[in-house]
Scaffold this active site. Sequence first.
Site, PDB file in Angstrom:
ATOM      1  N   ARG A  83       5.067  14.428  -1.201  1.00 56.38           N
ATOM      2  CA  ARG A  83       4.360  15.708  -1.170  1.00 56.38           C
ATOM      3  C   ARG A  83       5.206  16.757  -0.460  1.00 56.38           C
ATOM      4  NH1 ARG A  83      -1.717  17.426   0.726  1.00 56.38           N
ATOM      5  NH2 ARG A  83      -1.518  19.564  -0.012  1.00 56.38           N
ATOM      6  N   ASP A  99      -6.511  14.422   4.223  1.00 54.26           N
ATOM      7  CA  ASP A  99      -7.267  15.440   4.950  1.00 54.26           C
ATOM      8  C   ASP A  99      -8.027  14.813   6.102  1.00 54.26           C
ATOM      9  OD1 ASP A  99      -6.528  17.668   3.482  1.00 54.26           O
ATOM     10  OD2 ASP A  99      -8.184  17.465   2.078  1.00 54.26           O
TER      11      ASP A  99
END
Length: 163
Positions: A83, A99
């Site tokens: 990412r 998250d």
Amino acid sequence: MASVLIALGGNVGDVRATFRKAIANICGMAQAALLARSSDYSTPPWGEAQQDSFINACIEIDTSLDPHALLFTLHKIESKFGRDRKNEQRWGPRTLDLDLIAYDDVTLNKPELTLPHPRWFERAFVLVPLAEIVPDRVIAGRRVADALAGVSTEGIFRLADLD
């Protein structure tokens, strides 16, 4: 030790294998104990609709890392799995999204970190797996199962367990 809820998501590559490896990395790098792991769920894309469906899951861990150190660790793990937060499209395709949903009952409102996650209660792709592992947990005055009852779960389905 803090009880922490983390949402996992991705729609690029072998996401379920990435989750397995990422969870091992989280436990190792955050010196955390895995308390619970939800099933994996296929979910419709959020934001940019012209992309593959996502796979989402949630975990509960115990860690002694403070929230900022844990966030740094999660971002490091995301990078390890490909990412690139600086160059990606918002709500676009990604290999791994981690998250931080809740950290004990801590409330933080800083530019780099808001706790609990400010939109946890309106996202079915977080609420469905979260309700599987901690339906009675209260986050910011809302019970997870009650928050789930207030959103549409259309298009979300549980994936078969991997051997």
